[in-house]
Write an enzyme that holds these catalytic residues in place. Structure first.
Site, PDB file in Angstrom:
ATOM      1  N   THR A  50      31.388  47.357  37.722  1.00  0.00           N
ATOM      2  CA  THR A  50      30.709  48.631  37.481  1.00  0.00           C
ATOM      3  C   THR A  50      29.624  48.814  38.537  1.00  0.00           C
ATOM      4  O   THR A  50      29.099  47.841  39.061  1.00  0.00           O
ATOM      5  CB  THR A  50      30.036  48.660  36.096  1.00  0.00           C
ATOM      6  N   GLU A  54      34.936  50.901  32.615  1.00  0.00           N
ATOM      7  CA  GLU A  54      35.286  50.111  31.429  1.00  0.00           C
ATOM      8  C   GLU A  54      36.460  50.704  30.650  1.00  0.00           C
ATOM      9  O   GLU A  54      36.979  50.078  29.730  1.00  0.00           O
ATOM     10  CB  GLU A  54      34.079  50.024  30.481  1.00  0.00           C
ATOM     11  N   LYS A  80      13.098  63.996  27.578  1.00  0.00           N
ATOM     12  CA  LYS A  80      12.553  64.130  26.219  1.00  0.00           C
ATOM     13  C   LYS A  80      11.267  64.942  26.282  1.00  0.00           C
ATOM     14  O   LYS A  80      10.247  64.457  26.734  1.00  0.00           O
ATOM     15  CB  LYS A  80      12.322  62.758  25.615  1.00  0.00           C
ATOM     16  N   TRP A 124      15.392  67.116  23.130  1.00  0.00           N
ATOM     17  CA  TRP A 124      16.092  66.641  24.322  1.00  0.00           C
ATOM     18  C   TRP A 124      16.541  67.800  25.206  1.00  0.00           C
ATOM     19  O   TRP A 124      17.052  68.807  24.703  1.00  0.00           O
ATOM     20  CB  TRP A 124      17.326  65.824  23.926  1.00  0.00           C
TER      21      TRP A 124
HETATM   22  P1  AMP Z   1      31.828  54.719  36.457  1.00  0.00           P
HETATM   23  O1  AMP Z   1      32.146  53.576  35.589  1.00  0.00           O
HETATM   24  O2  AMP Z   1      31.152  54.335  37.720  1.00  0.00           O
HETATM   25  O3  AMP Z   1      33.016  55.575  36.672  1.00  0.00           O
HETATM   26  O4  AMP Z   1      30.756  55.618  35.690  1.00  0.00           O
HETATM   27  C1  AMP Z   1      31.015  56.123  34.420  1.00  0.00           C
HETATM   28  C2  AMP Z   1      29.976  57.149  34.047  1.00  0.00           C
HETATM   29  O5  AMP Z   1      30.076  58.295  34.897  1.00  0.00           O
HETATM   30  C3  AMP Z   1      30.134  57.718  32.672  1.00  0.00           C
HETATM   31  O6  AMP Z   1      29.624  56.857  31.688  1.00  0.00           O
HETATM   32  C4  AMP Z   1      29.362  59.021  32.785  1.00  0.00           C
HETATM   33  O7  AMP Z   1      27.979  58.822  32.659  1.00  0.00           O
HETATM   34  C5  AMP Z   1      29.671  59.451  34.203  1.00  0.00           C
HETATM   35  N1  AMP Z   1      30.746  60.440  34.212  1.00  0.00           N
HETATM   36  C6  AMP Z   1      32.047  60.261  34.485  1.00  0.00           C
HETATM   37  N2  AMP Z   1      32.713  61.418  34.423  1.00  0.00           N
HETATM   38  C7  AMP Z   1      31.822  62.372  34.078  1.00  0.00           C
HETATM   39  C8  AMP Z   1      31.895  63.782  33.851  1.00  0.00           C
HETATM   40  N3  AMP Z   1      33.020  64.461  33.974  1.00  0.00           N
HETATM   41  N4  AMP Z   1      30.755  64.402  33.496  1.00  0.00           N
HETATM   42  C9  AMP Z   1      29.598  63.745  33.362  1.00  0.00           C
HETATM   43  N5  AMP Z   1      29.463  62.439  33.576  1.00  0.00           N
HETATM   44  C10 AMP Z   1      30.557  61.751  33.932  1.00  0.00           C
END
Ligand code: AMP
Length: 540
Positions: free
Chosen positions: A185, A330, A438, A443
């Site tokens: 990640t 994940e 906040k 929020w």
């Molecule tokens: P990653 O594991 O690097 O792909 O990051 C995952 C995170 O990216 C998610 O938990 C979200 O916070 C963000 N994310 C992925 N897709 C979106 C989306 N379409 N809109 C908003 N946030 C997103």
């Protein structure tokens, strides 16, 4: 009583077997890292992947070993994935956009045995190699003619290395729960965490990804994965595309607007996928040149929230359907996609755009809930927001070499996102839990404000962070990058936003910057912004 059906383990190499048998001549076209366009097909990809597996075995790579790839999307990278997993080893995609120290940390943590890398990354790895004791050999993804002089241990050009195998090899057979791939990640806080996919999870996830209300992939599609294979398991495209036999176009190292447009047009691409920043570049390029997208039918946009203005531009100006998607490393990574159920299918114009702002509904294989901080489930009314939690056969249950329990007592994984879910099951991310603002106990969604601000015709990119406020705890600060050559004032921007959101959501100030920092996966780096604006004082 058990069923009387055959035992056919869900092994990923069966996908490339199927593609080779039933879609063998389907083109796989790459803009190679060396420059020229290279065309191959699924039958050849499989034949060469078998050689990769055979050759890796000869180098001592066996079941459970990790093989790092540091590479762009190319046909060679695809062959490597199948070759690695077909010998029972684990492809470990390393993101070259991480800081060198993070790259070294990740490789050491994964204990990668071999690294397969593009010529682009040879200088980077030469600097790090002394710190990477586990790597026994570097295979440079090129031919003898383009092989650079290098000090990397046991370095060899891929084509020469591969030529030493005859391909007379049978895929290894093992349990479908065997590890197949690994991706760390992005780790905006703390150390990166290793997510380990299995053959079974990736296969089931590929089915989920290809479904009609997911990416709706089929053999007549021409698919351009701009999203790199090293981002969140390449959004499954290395599996779901050959699974249905769609043609592939791979962008190599060039992902600027003009280069992507050239591939979309020349190869009549019908389906593509990437993060919003990539599409920002393409749309700006199209605006400049006046070019159209007559072949492109669908674009999947995810990784960060897709701005309303982007959806509108694709659909209204170019006739391309936008599929807003959400997921995470994940989750292999797909969690939800915003395609239309009958309840929303008749909507048009702004009402349709309202729905497309949502991240959508999960395919079969992803279960969702939203809860309060005590874990109590919250209603699906499209208004109440809470912690978004997920469960399914392609969702992580633990991290590599980490004993922490990451599931609640019902087996759900906390995504770290805050979201609403509406009555029809459409989920909308309001924020990362740590980014939500906040203000006076209420929020404010930074994502909503950012989306609205980029709707302004002069704004290229926007980020919102919470800044300490003596009365309200936090208030939103809007940080803006203007499009090239444009000028605008704070009042222009706030005037545009006024009336479109609750009054108390309106940012307290607007600052203009040259650029906004991004993480290695193209997300706005809020931690860096918060540091940058630590001493900033709001005018209010
Ligand atoms: P990653 O594991 O690097 O792909 O990051 C995952 C995170 O990216 C998610 O938990 C979200 O916070 C963000 N994310 C992925 N897709 C979106 C989306 N379409 N809109 C908003 N946030 C997103």
């Amino acid at each position: 009583m058990l069923g009387l059906m055959q035992d056919w383990p869900l092994l990923l190499h069966r996908i490339i077997d199927h593609a080779a048998i039933h879609h063998g001549t389907r083109p796989v076209i790459t803009r190679s890292v060396e420059g020229p366009i290279v065309e191959t097909n699924y039958a050849q990809i499989r034949a060469r992947a078998l050689k990769v597996a055979q050759r890796l075995e000869r180098d001592g790579v066996t079941l459970g070993d990790r093989v790092a790839t540091l590479a762009w999307n190319t046909w060679r990278h695809l062959e490597c994935w199948y070759g690695i997993l077909g010998v029972g080893a684990i492809y470990h995609t390393v993101n070259p956009r991480l800081f060198p120290d993070q790259i070294a940390w990740i490789i050491n943590h994964a204990e990668d045995k071999v690294m397969m890398l593009d010529i682009t990354f040879v200088p980077l790895m030469e600097k790090l190699a002394d710190r990477l004791p586990s790597i026994e050999r570097y295979i440079v993804l090129t031919d003898a003619a383009h092989m650079p002089q290098t000090t990397l241990k046991n370095a060899v050009s891929y084509e020469e290395w591969l030529a030493q195998a005859d391909g007379d090899f049978a895929w290894k057979q093992f349990d479908e729960n065997t590890a197949a791939g690994m991706c760390y990640t992005s780790g905006t806080t703390g150390e990166p965490k290793g997510v380990v996919y299995s053959h079974r999870s990736n296969t089931l996830h590929a089915f989920m990804a290809a479904l009609p209300d997911s990416k709706n992939l089929r053999a007549t599609d021409v698919c351009l994965p701009v999203v790199p294979f090293f981002h969140a398991n390449g959004w499954s495209l290395a599996f779901s595309t050959p699974m249905v036999g769609a043609a592939l176009v791979l962008p190599g190292a060039r992902m600027d607007g003009a280069s992507i447009y050239e591939l979309l047009d020349k190869y009549k691409v019908s389906f593509t996928a990437a993060v919003p920043t990539v599409w920002l570049m393409l749309l700006q390029d199209l605006e400049k040149t006046g070019a159209k997208l007559p072949y492109l039918k669908r674009v999947v946009i995810g990784g960060s929230a897709c701005p309303r203005a982007m959806t509108k531009a694709f659909e209204d100006n170019y006739g391309v359907e936008v599929i807003h998607a959400w997921g995470m490393t994940e989750m292999s990574p797909l969690g939800s996609l915003c395609t239309m159920k009958p309840e929303y299918a008749q909507l048009t114009g702004e009402a349709r755009l309202d729905i497309q702002q949502k991240q959508g509904h999960p395919p079969f294989g992803v279960e969702m809930k939203i809860t309060d901080d005590d874990g109590k489930a919250l209603p699906w009314d499209g208004k109440t927001f809470g912690r978004l939690k997920v469960r399914g056969p392609a969702v992580a249950k633990a991290y590599f070499k980490n004993k922490d329990n990451i599931l609640d007592k019902e087996g759900f994984f906390d995504t770290g996102d805050v979201a609403t879910i509406d009555q029809y099951g459409y989920m909308q991310v309001t924020d990362r839990a740590k980014d939500v603002i906040k203000s006076g106990g209420e929020w404010i969604s930074s994502i909503d404000l950012e989306n609205l601000a980029v709707g302004h015709p002069k704004v290229a990119e926007a980020a919102v962070i919470g800044v300490t406020h003596p009365k309200w705890d936090e208030r939103p600060l809007l940080i803006i990058v203007l499009k090239k050559g444009e000028t605008a004032t704070k009042d222009d921007i706030l005037g545009f936003m006024q009336g479109k959101i609750a009054r108390w959501w309106l940012p307290d100030d607007v600052v203009f910057v040259e650029d906004i920092p991004h993480t290695a996966t193209g997300k706005i780096q809020k931690t860096t912004l918060r540091k940058q604006f630590r001493d900033y004082r709001l005018p209010t």
